[in-house]
Design an enzyme around this catalytic site. Structure first.
Site, PDB file in Angstrom:
ATOM      1  N   TYR A   1      -4.985   8.112  -6.760  1.00 23.21           N
ATOM      2  CA  TYR A   1      -4.019   7.145  -6.224  1.00 23.21           C
ATOM      3  C   TYR A   1      -4.401   6.760  -4.796  1.00 23.21           C
ATOM      4  O   TYR A   1      -4.421   5.570  -4.446  1.00 23.21           O
ATOM      5  CB  TYR A   1      -2.618   7.746  -6.263  1.00 23.21           C
ATOM      6  CG  TYR A   1      -1.570   6.903  -5.587  1.00 23.21           C
ATOM      7  CD1 TYR A   1      -1.072   5.755  -6.192  1.00 23.21           C
ATOM      8  CD2 TYR A   1      -1.076   7.253  -4.326  1.00 23.21           C
ATOM      9  CE1 TYR A   1      -0.108   4.973  -5.567  1.00 23.21           C
ATOM     10  CE2 TYR A   1      -0.104   6.481  -3.700  1.00 23.21           C
ATOM     11  CZ  TYR A   1       0.371   5.344  -4.316  1.00 23.21           C
ATOM     12  OH  TYR A   1       1.326   4.579  -3.694  1.00 23.21           O
TER      13      TYR A   1
ATOM     14  N   SER B   1       0.859  -1.172   0.000  1.00 22.34           N
ATOM     15  CA  SER B   1       0.000   0.000   0.000  1.00 22.34           C
ATOM     16  C   SER B   1       0.903   1.232   0.000  1.00 22.34           C
ATOM     17  O   SER B   1       1.817   1.341  -0.818  1.00 22.34           O
ATOM     18  CB  SER B   1      -0.922  -0.039   1.226  1.00 22.34           C
ATOM     19  OG  SER B   1      -1.759   1.091   1.290  1.00 22.34           O
TER      20      SER B   1
ATOM     21  N   LYS C   1      -5.363   3.055  -2.948  1.00 25.74           N
ATOM     22  CA  LYS C   1      -4.668   2.521  -1.779  1.00 25.74           C
ATOM     23  C   LYS C   1      -5.600   2.404  -0.572  1.00 25.74           C
ATOM     24  O   LYS C   1      -5.482   1.460   0.220  1.00 25.74           O
ATOM     25  CB  LYS C   1      -3.447   3.383  -1.441  1.00 25.74           C
ATOM     26  CG  LYS C   1      -2.359   3.326  -2.506  1.00 25.74           C
ATOM     27  CD  LYS C   1      -1.900   1.894  -2.798  1.00 25.74           C
ATOM     28  CE  LYS C   1      -0.758   1.837  -3.795  1.00 25.74           C
ATOM     29  NZ  LYS C   1      -0.329   0.446  -4.091  1.00 25.74           N
TER      30      LYS C   1
END
Length: 299
Positions: A164, A150, A168
């Site tokens: 993004y 992660s 994650k």
């Protein structure tokens, strides 16, 4: 391109019985550092990349403890073929590292639909595809270690990297649920959460939207520029991060979350304090959503 086994002469003593790793995204950065670390300590590793030529040198250098395989996490057929090749060569997968992924810069309004879907296909759906290919073997053996890479960006979010972060954050929730599901089966899940590692993430690997809206130049726009400016000057060392991940994998009880780097540690602690402050400040309003106690109920 078909999968291939590239080997050199095996060092004396052999590697039979050594742990078997399968790592995605080994062409550079943390994935390559992890592959090199595992191989240096005598483990067996399926080193994978979309372009198998980029990892062929690792297989050549480490005898039949290394297996160079093409694996594109967005191509289910290549995932299946790579896992089958690893299990055929080494007999199993003991440690799966879902490392393949990349970043994308854009204010939310600037994000391109196709690019965002591609990002999710790699950073989220690709992880699921690999998990589903490897888990049957781990379940059958009642053992295994899974490391999902992660980011500190899976715990806190900033301007320009919202998409993004979204991938994650999704990986964090997915992994926490997975950990609860597979723990009774002898399988441990760890979320590796690096801060700024000195890799290509903020450089040549970074993608960005060509759309730039003036209203976001002081927020997302500025952060786009600072993200590229820090490339090559990040405080984190991918080699040391790889060693830390391997130590966590070796632990009798691996951690669910492993922050990597002092910047990630400081950022996570600051995020926790902000979260606690926000929760406490709104406690009365939060409790107001409860049903009123039934008439005559005990206080």
């Amino acid at each position: 391109m078909t999968n291939e086994v590239v080997t050199a002469e095996e060092p004396a003593g052999g590697a039979e019985g050594a742990p078997v790793w399968l790592i995605t995204g080994c062409s550079s950065g943390l994935g390559r550092a992890l592959a090199e670390h595992a191989l240096s300590r005598g483990d067996r590793v399926a080193v994978t990349a979309r372009d198998v030529a980029s990892v062929r040198d690792l297989a050549t250098a480490h005898g039949d403890r290394a297996l160079a395989l093409r694996l594109d996490v967005t191509d289910p057929a290549s995932v299946t073929a790579a896992v089958e090749a690893c299990e055929k060569e080494f007999g199993r997968v003991d440690v799966l590292v879902n490392n393949a992924g990349y970043g994308y810069l854009a204010a939310i309004e600037e994000g391109e639909d196709a690019a965002v879907r591609d990002l999710y296909d790699t950073n989220v759906h690709g992880v699921v595809t690999v998990l589903k290919a490897v888990l049957p073997g781990m379940r059958a053996r009642r053992s295994g270690r899974i490391v999902n890479v992660s980011s500190f960006g899976g715990l806190a979010a900033f301007a320009a990297t919202g998409y993004y972060h979204a991938t994650k954050f999704a990986l964090e929730g997915l992994s926490e649920s997975l950990a609860a599901e597979v723990a009774p089966l002898g399988i441990a899940v760890t979320l590796a959460e690096p801060g700024g590692l000195r890799t290509r993430w903020a450089g040549s690997s970074m993608q960005q939207s060509p759309i730039r809206l003036d209203d976001y130049e002081q927020t997302a726009g500025k952060r786009r520029e600072t993200t590229f400016a820090v490339s090559g000057r990040q405080p984190g060392d991918p080699v040391r991060a790889a060693a830390a991940i391997a130590a966590a994998v070796d632990a009798e009880t691996p951690p669910l979350r492993l922050l990597l780097g002092s910047d990630a540690l400081a950022g996570a602690r600051a995020r926790l304090e902000r979260l606690r402050s926000e929760i406490d400040a709104n406690e009365t309003l939060t409790r107001s959503a409860d049903l009123e106690p039934a008439s005559g109920a005990a206080a």
